[in-house]
Scaffold this active site. Structure first.
Site, mmCIF file in Angstrom:
data_model
loop_
_atom_site.group_PDB
_atom_site.id
_atom_site.type_symbol
_atom_site.label_atom_id
_atom_site.label_comp_id
_atom_site.label_asym_id
_atom_site.label_seq_id
_atom_site.Cartn_x
_atom_site.Cartn_y
_atom_site.Cartn_z
ATOM 1 N N ASP A 123 -5.532 -3.838 -2.644
ATOM 2 C CA ASP A 123 -4.475 -3.557 -1.674
ATOM 3 C C ASP A 123 -3.970 -4.845 -1.015
ATOM 4 O O ASP A 123 -4.742 -5.630 -0.469
ATOM 5 C CB ASP A 123 -5.069 -2.629 -0.606
ATOM 6 C CG ASP A 123 -4.036 -2.038 0.322
ATOM 7 O OD1 ASP A 123 -2.998 -2.670 0.555
ATOM 8 O OD2 ASP A 123 -4.285 -0.923 0.819
ATOM 9 N N SER A 181 0.827 -1.200 0.000
ATOM 10 C CA SER A 181 0.000 0.000 0.000
ATOM 11 C C SER A 181 0.869 1.262 0.000
ATOM 12 O O SER A 181 1.699 1.432 -0.889
ATOM 13 C CB SER A 181 -0.960 -0.035 1.196
ATOM 14 O OG SER A 181 -1.969 0.935 1.069
#
Length: 327
Positions: free
Chosen positions: A181, A43
Site C-alpha cells: 500500500d 489505496s
C-alpha cells in the site's frame, strides 16, 4: 488550466470521497474522468481512481461515482471478513495478515476484469511501495513499461495495507516488483499528483488540484496511556500518526504553492470510526453522514470546484513526458 484530482487512502472510509464525487458528477452533468486531466489515488483512493477511469466495451466510463459508492456497502464485509479459524491461525493478525487477499482480488476482478492501465479514460497515477528495492513505485498509465499492467494488479498493490493484506507481486518490464500500500508514505497523493502534472504538461500552464480525504483520526493518545507502550502496542497508532501527519503537511504545502487553486475536502470523524476495516452497517451509515456533512458545510468549496471545472471544460492531451527519475 490543468485539472488534477487526488484521492486519499482509508479503506472502508473511501465511501466519503465516492459520495462527494457523486455530487460533483451530478452537478457537472458528466463523468469525473471527463472533468480532470490527471486522477491520482492511494489505496482505496487508488481503487476509486481506477474505477472512475475504467471503460466499458463502448469506451464510455463503466462506473459512475455513485455506482462506486455501492462497492463499500456491497463488498466491504467480504473484503474485511475474518473467520474464526483465521483469527485463531493469525492471532488476530499478530502472526500473519489479518485478512485473506482472495476476497479482495475477487471483488477487484469483478469490477475491472481484464482492463489495463493503458485503457484508462484519463491518465491515472496510483501509488505503492516496493519493499524489496525500498523505493516508491507509481503505476503511471502513460509509461511504456506499465501500460500493460492490469487495473486489478494496480488496485491490489495499492491496497495491500501492511498487517491487513499480503504484499502483491507485479511484473513490470522484466522485473517482478513486490509491492505494498502506497499509504505507508503517501496516503495523501496530492503533492505527487501536482508534481507529476507539472512534468506532463508545461510549466507555464495554470494548475488546479482538488484533494479529497477519507476523514481525519480524532482518537487522542494520552501520555499516561502511551508512556508504557512497547513496540507491539505502537504498531497501529504510529501508522495512523504517520498517515495523518504526512497528509496535513501536504495540504499545507499545496495551499502555499497554489493558493485558491488548491481545494481540499476533508472532515474529522466525529460519528464514524477511523478504522479502515470496520464495514458494519452502523459505521457505513455514519460514514455516509460524514460525507453529507461535508456536502452541507463545505458547499462553497464544492461550488468553487464546479465553477472552475465548468470554466475550463476542455481536457488537455497529454504531451510527451520527458524521462526522469524512474519511480
Amino acid at each position: 488550466m490543468i485539472k488534477v484530482l487526488s484521492l486519499d487512502g482509508g479503506g472502508i472510509r473511501g465511501l466519503i470521497p465516492s459520495t462527494i464525487l457523486a455530487e460533483i458528477e451530478s452537478r457537472m452533468g458528466k463523468p469525473i474522468s471527463h472533468c480532470f486531466d490527471l486522477i491520482a489515488g492511494t489505496s482505496t483512493g487508488g481503487i476509486l481512481a481506477l474505477g472512475l477511469t475504467c471503460p466499458n466495451s463502448g469506451g464510455a466510463p463503466k462506473y459512475s461515482a455513485k455506482e462506486l459508492c455501492a462497492l463499500y456497502g456491497d463488498f466491504g464485509d467480504d473484503i474485511f471478513k475474518s473467520t474464526f479459524s483465521r483469527k485463531l491461525k493469525t492471532c488476530g493478525g499478530l502472526f500473519h495478515a489479518k485478512y485473506s487477499h482472495h476476497p479482495l482480488e475477487s471483488v477487484l476482478t469483478r469490477y475491472f476484469s481484464d482492463v489495463t492501465l493503458n485503457d484508462a479514460l484519463s491518465p491515472v497515477l496510483i501509488s505503492s511501495y516496493d519493499i524489496e528495492n525500498r523505493v516508491p513505485f507509481f503505476f503511471k498509465s502513460w509509461k511504456d513499461d506499465r501500460r500493460h499492467i492490469s487495473m486489478v494488479d494496480a488496485a491490489r498493490a495499492t491496497s495491500a495495507a501492511p498487517t491487513f493484506f499480503e504484499p502483491h507481486q507485479v511484473v513490470v518490464g522484466e522485473k517482478v516488483r513486490t509491492l505494498i500500500d502506497g499509504g505507508v508514505y503517501l496516503n495523501n497523493p496530492a503533492m505527487s499528483a501536482y508534481v507529476e502534472a507539472k512534468k506532463m504538461f508545461t510549466m507555464e500552464d495554470e494548475f488546479m488540484v482538488v484533494s479529497i480525504g477519507t476523514g481525519e483520526n480524532t482518537r487522542a493518545i494520552e501520555y499516561n496511556e502511551a508512556k508504557s507502550w512497547r513496540m507491539l502496542s505502537w504498531t497501529v497508532p504510529v501508522i495512523n500518526i504517520v498517515l495523518d501527519g504526512v497528509s496535513k503537511a501536504v495540504d499545507y504545502q499545496l495551499k502555499l504553492v497554489l493558493g485558491e487553486n488548491f481545494m481540499r475536502l476533508q472532515t474529522t470523524l466525529d460519528r464514524a470510526s477511523d478504522d479502515i476495516d470496520r464495514s458494519d452497517l452502523i459505521n457505513l451509515s455514519a460514514l455516509e453522514s460524514e460525507a453529507e456533512e461535508i456536502l452541507a458545510e463545505q458547499y462553497k468549496v464544492i461550488d468553487s470546484i464546479c465553477e472552475k471545472l465548468a470554466a475550463n471544460p476542455e481536457k488537455h492531451q497529454m504531451p510527451h513526458v520527458p524521462k526522469m527519475i524512474n519511480v
